[in-house]
Enzyme design. Structure first.
Site, PDB file in Angstrom:
ATOM      1  N   ASP A  86       0.870  -1.167   0.000  1.00 32.31           N
ATOM      2  CA  ASP A  86       0.000   0.000   0.000  1.00 32.31           C
ATOM      3  C   ASP A  86       0.924   1.238   0.000  1.00 32.31           C
ATOM      4  O   ASP A  86       2.072   1.151   0.456  1.00 32.31           O
ATOM      5  CB  ASP A  86      -0.855  -0.043   1.272  1.00 32.31           C
ATOM      6  CG  ASP A  86      -1.591   1.248   1.532  1.00 32.31           C
ATOM      7  OD1 ASP A  86      -2.320   1.687   0.640  1.00 32.31           O
ATOM      8  OD2 ASP A  86      -1.433   1.805   2.639  1.00 32.31           O
ATOM      9  N   ALA A  87       0.450   2.349  -0.513  1.00 32.94           N
ATOM     10  CA  ALA A  87       1.309   3.544  -0.589  1.00 32.94           C
ATOM     11  C   ALA A  87       1.131   4.465   0.625  1.00 32.94           C
ATOM     12  O   ALA A  87       2.043   4.630   1.452  1.00 32.94           O
ATOM     13  CB  ALA A  87       1.029   4.312  -1.872  1.00 32.94           C
ATOM     14  N   TYR A  88      -0.064   5.063   0.732  1.00 38.95           N
ATOM     15  CA  TYR A  88      -0.273   6.140   1.704  1.00 38.95           C
ATOM     16  C   TYR A  88      -0.445   5.587   3.118  1.00 38.95           C
ATOM     17  O   TYR A  88      -1.398   4.865   3.393  1.00 38.95           O
ATOM     18  CB  TYR A  88      -1.499   6.976   1.311  1.00 38.95           C
ATOM     19  CG  TYR A  88      -1.401   7.518  -0.087  1.00 38.95           C
ATOM     20  CD1 TYR A  88      -0.469   8.498  -0.408  1.00 38.95           C
ATOM     21  CD2 TYR A  88      -2.222   7.034  -1.101  1.00 38.95           C
ATOM     22  CE1 TYR A  88      -0.369   8.999  -1.703  1.00 38.95           C
ATOM     23  CE2 TYR A  88      -2.132   7.524  -2.394  1.00 38.95           C
ATOM     24  CZ  TYR A  88      -1.203   8.500  -2.689  1.00 38.95           C
ATOM     25  OH  TYR A  88      -1.115   8.975  -3.968  1.00 38.95           O
TER      26      TYR A  88
ATOM     27  N   ARG B 292      -7.741  13.107   6.082  1.00 43.02           N
ATOM     28  CA  ARG B 292      -7.548  11.682   5.801  1.00 43.02           C
ATOM     29  C   ARG B 292      -8.832  10.881   6.028  1.00 43.02           C
ATOM     30  O   ARG B 292      -9.209  10.034   5.225  1.00 43.02           O
ATOM     31  CB  ARG B 292      -6.411  11.141   6.668  1.00 43.02           C
ATOM     32  CG  ARG B 292      -6.204   9.629   6.590  1.00 43.02           C
ATOM     33  CD  ARG B 292      -5.751   9.172   5.208  1.00 43.02           C
ATOM     34  NE  ARG B 292      -5.329   7.772   5.218  1.00 43.02           N
ATOM     35  CZ  ARG B 292      -4.970   7.109   4.125  1.00 43.02           C
ATOM     36  NH1 ARG B 292      -4.995   7.699   2.941  1.00 43.02           N
ATOM     37  NH2 ARG B 292      -4.591   5.856   4.203  1.00 43.02           N
TER      38      ARG B 292
ATOM     39  N   SER C  98      -2.248   0.914  -4.995  1.00 43.97           N
ATOM     40  CA  SER C  98      -2.782   2.034  -4.226  1.00 43.97           C
ATOM     41  C   SER C  98      -4.051   2.601  -4.831  1.00 43.97           C
ATOM     42  O   SER C  98      -4.289   2.507  -6.039  1.00 43.97           O
ATOM     43  CB  SER C  98      -1.716   3.135  -4.152  1.00 43.97           C
ATOM     44  OG  SER C  98      -2.248   4.317  -3.586  1.00 43.97           O
ATOM     45  N   ASN C  99      -4.841   3.218  -3.947  1.00 42.95           N
ATOM     46  CA  ASN C  99      -6.014   3.955  -4.393  1.00 42.95           C
ATOM     47  C   ASN C  99      -5.636   5.232  -5.145  1.00 42.95           C
ATOM     48  O   ASN C  99      -6.471   5.837  -5.809  1.00 42.95           O
ATOM     49  CB  ASN C  99      -6.870   4.326  -3.181  1.00 42.95           C
ATOM     50  CG  ASN C  99      -7.747   3.183  -2.714  1.00 42.95           C
ATOM     51  OD1 ASN C  99      -7.913   2.191  -3.427  1.00 42.95           O
ATOM     52  ND2 ASN C  99      -8.315   3.313  -1.523  1.00 42.95           N
TER      53      ASN C  99
HETATM   54  C1  LAC Z   1      -3.557   3.726  -0.597  1.00 39.90           C
HETATM   55  C2  LAC Z   1      -4.167   4.478   0.542  1.00 39.90           C
HETATM   56  C3  LAC Z   1      -5.608   4.543   0.544  1.00 39.90           C
HETATM   57  O1  LAC Z   1      -4.239   2.950  -1.258  1.00 39.90           O
HETATM   58  O2  LAC Z   1      -3.655   4.076   1.744  1.00 39.90           O
HETATM   59  O3  LAC Z   1      -2.363   3.936  -0.860  1.00 39.90           O
END
Ligand code: LAC
Length: 189
Positions: free
Chosen positions: A9-11, A40, A115-116
């Site tokens: 996952d990114a964020y 957030r 990621s989203n």
């Molecule tokens: C993502 C966020 C939502 O998908 O955490 O990177």
């Protein structure tokens, strides 16, 4: 289980989304922390609502609308320049201090982000942080027009990397994301 791919996952997992607080605090002294938190929470809520309603808009629109919400609910006026400066931080988020070394230690596997984030946001973020040199793929749910934790989003991993879920480890610090990936059939950390 043989793990052939590790997907992050990114964020909040590789990238510290709390690092936007430095910029929101600069724009609105005394409010940086609360803006960042409301932003957030609302950002996630919008992704889930839009997915359930099948009214997809990409994560960059969602991120703008949720920032606007956070400022409005706190009664803070923001000119366009300040708004864009805050938004720009999303393309220059700090990596967590241990992320680069952890990725380097996994180089014998395929490495990717799922990621989203929109394709444009993610590509900029990955390039600005130098992870483009380490990752085999940066996968955006934009290809399926639905956000995690929908199964269609996680199914992109196999389509792009060619590795089945049983041989893929998905890593997320977001509990709802870890649950979604597990429900889909990925190995999860
Ligand atoms: C993502 C966020 C939502 O998908 O955490 O990177």
């Amino acid at each position: 289980v043989t793990i052939k791919a590790v997907v992050f996952d990114a964020y909040g997992t590789l990238y510290d989304i709390k690092s936007v607080a430095a910029v929101t605090e600069q724009a609105f002294p005394g409010h940086g922390e609360i803006i960042t938190q409301i932003w957030r929470i609302k950002q996630l809520e919008y992704t889930w609502l839009r997915s359930l309603m099948r009214r997809y808009q990409d994560f960059s629109d969602i991120t703008r609308e949720s920032l606007a919400y956070a400022l409005r609910v706190l009664g803070l006026e923001c000119d366009d320049g300040a708004f864009e400066r805050i938004m720009d931080k999303y393309l220059h988020l700090d990596l967590y201090p241990d992320a680069a070394a952890a990725l380097a230690g996994l180089r014998d596997r395929k490495l990717a982000i799922l990621s989203n984030g929109s394709t444009a946001m993610l590509n900029a973020l990955v390039r600005n942080s130098g992870l483009d040199r380490v990752l085999d793929a940066t996968i955006s749910v934009d290809a399926r027009k639905i956000f995690k934790p929908a199964p269609e989003a996680y199914s992109l991993v196999e389509s792009v990397l060619g590795v089945p879920p049983t041989e893929t480890l998905f890593v997320s610090s977001n509990p709802w994301d870890a649950c979604g990936a597990k429900a889909f059939g990925l190995n999860v950390a």
